[in-house]
Write a protein that holds these residues in place. Structure first.
Motif, short mmCIF file in Angstrom:
data_model
loop_
_atom_site.label_atom_id
_atom_site.label_comp_id
_atom_site.label_asym_id
_atom_site.label_seq_id
_atom_site.Cartn_x
_atom_site.Cartn_y
_atom_site.Cartn_z
N THR A 1 0.84 -1.20 0.00
CA THR A 1 0.00 0.00 0.00
C THR A 1 0.87 1.24 0.00
OG1 THR A 1 -1.73 -1.16 1.24
CG2 THR A 1 -1.79 1.25 1.30
N LYS A 2 0.42 2.24 -0.77
CA LYS A 2 1.09 3.55 -0.80
C LYS A 2 -0.02 4.59 -0.70
CE LYS A 2 1.83 5.54 -4.60
NZ LYS A 2 2.12 6.20 -5.85
N GLY A 3 0.16 5.57 0.21
CA GLY A 3 -0.88 6.57 0.31
C GLY A 3 -0.57 7.67 1.31
N ALA A 4 -1.57 8.49 1.55
CA ALA A 4 -1.44 9.60 2.48
C ALA A 4 -0.94 9.10 3.83
CB ALA A 4 -2.79 10.30 2.64
N ASP A 5 0.05 9.80 4.35
CA ASP A 5 0.73 9.32 5.56
C ASP A 5 -0.23 9.04 6.71
OD1 ASP A 5 0.26 12.01 6.18
OD2 ASP A 5 2.38 12.54 6.17
N THR A 6 -1.15 9.94 6.99
CA THR A 6 -2.04 9.74 8.14
C THR A 6 -2.94 8.52 7.97
OG1 THR A 6 -3.62 11.32 7.19
CG2 THR A 6 -2.07 12.18 8.82
N LEU A 7 -3.39 8.29 6.75
CA LEU A 7 -4.28 7.15 6.52
C LEU A 7 -3.53 5.82 6.57
CD1 LEU A 7 -6.55 8.64 3.74
CD2 LEU A 7 -7.12 8.24 6.12
N VAL A 8 -2.33 5.79 6.03
CA VAL A 8 -1.55 4.54 6.08
C VAL A 8 -1.11 4.27 7.53
CG1 VAL A 8 0.56 3.39 5.30
CG2 VAL A 8 -0.85 4.67 3.66
N MET A 9 -0.61 5.30 8.20
CA MET A 9 -0.14 5.11 9.58
C MET A 9 -1.27 4.57 10.48
SD MET A 9 3.08 5.89 9.65
CE MET A 9 3.81 6.63 11.08
N ALA A 10 -2.49 4.99 10.23
CA ALA A 10 -3.63 4.54 11.03
C ALA A 10 -3.96 3.06 10.81
CB ALA A 10 -4.85 5.39 10.72
N ARG A 11 -3.42 2.47 9.74
CA ARG A 11 -3.73 1.09 9.40
C ARG A 11 -2.58 0.13 9.70
NH1 ARG A 11 -6.74 4.48 7.10
NH2 ARG A 11 -8.86 4.01 6.45
N LEU A 12 -1.58 0.61 10.42
CA LEU A 12 -0.43 -0.23 10.75
C LEU A 12 -0.71 -1.13 11.94
CD1 LEU A 12 2.46 2.39 10.42
CD2 LEU A 12 1.68 0.72 8.71
N ALA A 13 -0.03 -2.27 11.97
CA ALA A 13 -0.10 -3.16 13.13
C ALA A 13 0.56 -2.45 14.31
CB ALA A 13 0.62 -4.47 12.83
N LYS A 14 0.09 -2.73 15.49
CA LYS A 14 0.63 -2.13 16.72
C LYS A 14 2.01 -2.70 17.04
CE LYS A 14 -3.27 0.00 17.46
NZ LYS A 14 -3.43 1.15 16.60
N GLY A 15 2.80 -1.90 17.77
CA GLY A 15 4.07 -2.39 18.31
C GLY A 15 5.26 -2.33 17.39
N GLN A 16 5.21 -1.55 16.33
CA GLN A 16 6.36 -1.43 15.43
C GLN A 16 7.31 -0.35 15.95
OE1 GLN A 16 5.38 -1.53 11.14
NE2 GLN A 16 3.27 -1.91 11.82
N GLU A 17 8.57 -0.69 16.07
CA GLU A 17 9.56 0.22 16.64
C GLU A 17 9.70 1.54 15.89
OE1 GLU A 17 13.44 -1.39 17.39
OE2 GLU A 17 12.60 -3.30 18.05
N SER A 18 9.69 1.48 14.58
CA SER A 18 10.03 2.66 13.79
C SER A 18 8.89 3.67 13.63
CB SER A 18 10.50 2.22 12.40
OG SER A 18 9.46 1.49 11.76
N VAL A 19 7.69 3.35 14.08
CA VAL A 19 6.54 4.20 13.81
C VAL A 19 6.67 5.58 14.47
CG1 VAL A 19 4.04 4.47 14.17
CG2 VAL A 19 4.97 2.32 13.31
N GLU A 20 7.03 5.64 15.73
CA GLU A 20 7.12 6.94 16.42
C GLU A 20 8.19 7.83 15.79
OE1 GLU A 20 4.88 8.24 18.46
OE2 GLU A 20 3.82 6.35 18.14
N ALA A 21 9.34 7.25 15.48
CA ALA A 21 10.41 8.04 14.83
C ALA A 21 9.95 8.52 13.46
CB ALA A 21 11.68 7.21 14.71
N THR A 22 9.23 7.67 12.74
CA THR A 22 8.73 8.04 11.41
C THR A 22 7.71 9.17 11.52
OG1 THR A 22 9.14 5.81 10.59
CG2 THR A 22 7.61 7.18 9.32
N LYS A 23 6.84 9.11 12.52
CA LYS A 23 5.86 10.19 12.72
C LYS A 23 6.57 11.53 12.91
CE LYS A 23 2.02 7.55 14.68
NZ LYS A 23 1.22 7.29 15.87
N GLN A 24 7.66 11.54 13.66
CA GLN A 24 8.41 12.77 13.87
C GLN A 24 9.02 13.28 12.56
OE1 GLN A 24 8.61 14.79 16.69
NE2 GLN A 24 9.43 16.14 15.11
N ILE A 25 9.57 12.38 11.78
CA ILE A 25 10.15 12.76 10.49
C ILE A 25 9.06 13.32 9.57
CG2 ILE A 25 11.21 11.82 8.38
CD1 ILE A 25 12.70 9.84 10.31
N LEU A 26 7.90 12.67 9.55
CA LEU A 26 6.80 13.16 8.72
C LEU A 26 6.36 14.56 9.16
CD1 LEU A 26 4.70 9.88 8.45
CD2 LEU A 26 5.90 11.03 6.57
N GLU A 27 6.32 14.77 10.47
CA GLU A 27 5.96 16.10 10.99
C GLU A 27 6.99 17.14 10.56
OE1 GLU A 27 5.49 18.04 15.35
OE2 GLU A 27 4.44 16.13 15.03
#
Length: 152
Positions: free
Chosen positions: A66-92
């Protein structure tokens, strides 16, 4: 432009896309051609703000990409992935600079689940009434619990 950048980046890592038919994609990976069977394409639209493709890789594994708008894809991720919080900061940070961003994610799919889901997908795709709403609903079912691959 997004697709061209992804293909160019993949080439830097010895992945060269070279053939696309309605039912397959051929990629040369480190000198060896690999054929991926295209099972489904979940088209982008303004409501979904993402698109997905479901492939059977050369080893027989079914995978959703899947490729798409960051907020929509991030909302559909499995829980507990290490890189998600760091990626959110980079996206911001990118958004603060005015850059447009997308996220890419994937999920391995069990064969029996895909067969069951695909029956609903085919029914939606051939519906004469409310086709787009039905396609969006079945896409929503499968585009869950994904693994973050990266951002553009």
């Amino acid at each position: 432009p997004d697709e061209a950048a992804l293909v160019a980046g993949a080439k830097c890592f010895a992945y060269k896309f070279h053939t696309r038919t309605p039912k397959s994609i051929t990629v040369n990976i480190e000198g060896t051609d690999k054929i991926f069977q295209v099972l489904n394409v979940l088209e982008f639209n303004a409501d979904r703000k993402r698109m997905s493709v479901i492939l059977r890789n050369p080893d027989g594994q079914i995978v959703l990409y899947t490729k798409g708008a960051d907020t929509l894809v991030m909302a559909r991720l499995a829980k507990g992935q290490e890189s998600v919080e760091a990626t959110k900061q980079i996206l911001e940070d990118f958004a603060t600079e005015g850059l447009r961003t997308l996220c890419c994610a994937m999920k391995k799919i069990d064969e029996s689940y895909w067969k069951e889901w695909n029956l609903r997908y085919e029914k939606a795709a051939t519906s004469l009434k409310d086709r787009q709403a039905m396609l969006d609903a079945v896409a929503e079912e499968i585009e869950t619990d994904m693994t973050l691959v990266g951002t553009t």
